[in-house]
Scaffold this active site. Structure first.
Site, PDB file in Angstrom:
ATOM      1  N   SER A   1       0.814  -1.208   0.000  1.00  0.00           N
ATOM      2  CA  SER A   1       0.000   0.000   0.000  1.00  0.00           C
ATOM      3  C   SER A   1       0.855   1.269   0.000  1.00  0.00           C
ATOM      4  CB  SER A   1      -0.955  -0.056   1.191  1.00  0.00           C
ATOM      5  OG  SER A   1      -2.037   0.766   0.945  1.00  0.00           O
TER       6      SER A   1
ATOM      7  N   LYS B   1       3.954   2.081  -2.654  1.00  0.00           N
ATOM      8  CA  LYS B   1       4.334   3.272  -3.427  1.00  0.00           C
ATOM      9  C   LYS B   1       5.825   3.523  -3.157  1.00  0.00           C
ATOM     10  CE  LYS B   1      -0.085   5.389  -1.798  1.00  0.00           C
ATOM     11  NZ  LYS B   1      -1.139   4.778  -2.527  1.00  0.00           N
TER      12      LYS B   1
ATOM     13  N   TRP C   1     -10.261   0.844  -4.857  1.00  0.00           N
ATOM     14  CA  TRP C   1      -9.644   2.125  -4.454  1.00  0.00           C
ATOM     15  C   TRP C   1      -8.239   2.236  -5.062  1.00  0.00           C
ATOM     16  CZ3 TRP C   1     -11.027   6.628  -2.791  1.00  0.00           C
ATOM     17  CH2 TRP C   1     -10.197   7.427  -2.006  1.00  0.00           C
TER      18      TRP C   1
ATOM     19  N   HIS D   1      -7.880  -5.541   0.537  1.00  0.00           N
ATOM     20  CA  HIS D   1      -6.588  -4.843   0.594  1.00  0.00           C
ATOM     21  C   HIS D   1      -5.775  -5.369   1.787  1.00  0.00           C
ATOM     22  CE1 HIS D   1      -4.038  -1.333  -0.042  1.00  0.00           C
ATOM     23  NE2 HIS D   1      -4.147  -1.004   1.230  1.00  0.00           N
TER      24      HIS D   1
END
Ligand code: GTR
Length: 419
Positions: free
Chosen positions: A258, A262, A349, A400
């Protein structure tokens, strides 16, 4: 008009007056977002688009056209011209630039347990101490390596912003999120550092953490944000790992989930010593294309997490088309090293399809650099791993999260690339 590409070179497809339906472009057998999930999420967050049909038409910036218009068609042109240009664009507009403040670095091995995990592993606890201008900051690295291997082993380094330093590493061993036992059994080392010790994950006007130590008095608009600081921390962990004879320093993977996914991408872009990058469900500001505006958007990222990126990134709130980059270019910076992108079915998302298109459009860089990869244009079905050359992808069922199933797929890929 939307850019799609074949397996080699990016190709523009012009459909005047017709909008490409991205959902049908995925092919019949590939993954599609579940319509019930789309409806549910759309109701929960009005104003956010979860529907493939509503993705606006967009053009991806050309990965192989340099600033002076030269077409990049050789390894030399990529390495000497285009790669440096692209990394500069990401520093200036997205993640921010590391300050040039001089600092000293020390490693302190706090403990070594050669009989960890029933004697199967060695556990090391290492303090990494950064000193600058009379102040210092310490963050902590935990490393497990298997005992039954003579030479250095490949290691997965996890960037972890969530767990505090006081968490017992023994508890961590049992956790799916950091499955040490399974990795040790498969001959891999596992390392983790708590990135929030390096820079707290909240907006404090960059007073605390490594920013407080290294930032200039006036922060320029392209000064590093929190994610770039965490990526820098991964590199300082790497500085230690290259000194440890139990580690094969040419086989270190940087991993993140998550927000840390990144970060792992940016760490791998900035530091080419990472031989593999694993980015788990990284979404917006990670692997997902900003221009698709599906799920989390640039504006939303910059509003809820104003500390993650550099100030310049805020200029692109609701102006994604004016970004000089998109995330396929970030993924291209990892080539020719190994890259794993994965997503979760319910995590719209994080725009799984946008992450796959991003990877697909980065593949030409891997091919230019001679590590042939050829992934299909349509997404694979749920729970079906795709590996081609140095790139890999999966979309897992469920929510997630970072699970043992994901790790097993990462290790399968590492087995292929490294063993
Ligand atoms: C969410 C954020 C995402 C992702 C996620 C996470 O709130 O919108 O970009 O980073 O947090 O890190 O778990």
């Amino acid at each position: 008009m939307k850019i799609i590409s074949n397996s080699g070179i990016a190709v523009a497809l012009f459909l005047i007056g017709t909008k490409i339906n991205s959902a049908s472009a995925q092919g019949d057998n590939g993954w599609h977002a579940n319509t019930i999930t789309v409806e549910k999420l759309s109701k929960e967050r009005p104003g956010i688009n979860y529907s493939e049909e509503k993705v606006p038409a967009y053009n991806l910036p050309e990965i192989f056209t340099s600033h002076n218009g030269v077409k990049v068609n050789s390894v030399d042109l990529w390495n000497k011209t285009r790669r440096p240009e692209i990394i500069e664009l990401f520093r200036k507009n997205v993640y921010g630039r590391i300050p040039e403040t001089p600092y000293q670095k020390k490693f302190k091995i706090v403990s070594i347990d050669k009989h960890a995990m029933g004697g199967t592993a060695t556990q090391k606890e290492v303090d990494i101490i950064i000193e600058a201008m009379g102040k210092s900051l310490t963050f902590h690295l935990t490393l497990f390596t298997p005992n039954d291997v003579k030479n250095g082993v490949p290691v997965f380094l996890l960037i972890d912003p969530w767990r505090s330093d006081t968490d017992s590493p023994h508890w961590k061993q049992k956790d799916e999120y950091w499955p040490v036992k399974e990795a040790i059994k498969r001959g891999y080392g596992m390392a983790v550092f708590n990135s929030s010790d390096l820079d707290p994950d909240n907006f404090d006007n960059f007073k605390n953490g490594i920013h407080g130590l290294l930032d200039q008095k006036i922060r320029p608009d392209d000064a590093w944000g929190t994610l770039a600081a965490w990526a820098w921390g991964a590199s300082r962990c790497m500085d230690y790992l290259v000194t440890d004879k139990d580690v094969a320093s040419d086989k270190v993977a940087v991993v993140g989930h998550s927000r840390a996914g990144k970060t792992s991408l940016w760490a791998g872009a900035e530091d080419t010593r990472f031989a593999m990058v694993v980015s788990n469900e990284s979404g917006a500001g990670g692997a997902a294309l900003a221009r698709r505006r599906l799920g989390e958007t640039v504006e939303r990222l910059n509003t809820i997490f104003p500390h993650w990126f550099c100030s310049n990134y805020k200029k692109y709130n609701n102006k994604e088309d004016s970004l000089p980059v998109d995330m396929h270019m970030l993924l291209g910076l990892i080539a020719p090293r190994a890259l794993y992108i994965d997503c979760a079915d319910e995590d719209l998302w994080g725009d799984p399809h946008g992450s796959y298109i991003s990877l697909y459009n980065a593949v030409p860089v891997f091919n230019l650099l001679g590590v042939n990869s050829d992934i299909p244009e349509s997404m694979p079905p749920l729970n079906k791993q795709v590996i081609s050359g140095r790139v890999a992808f999966h979309i897992r069922d469920g929510a997630h999260n970072l699970l043992l199933r994901d790790w097993n797929w990462f290790m399968d890929f590492a087995d292929k690339v490294w063993k």
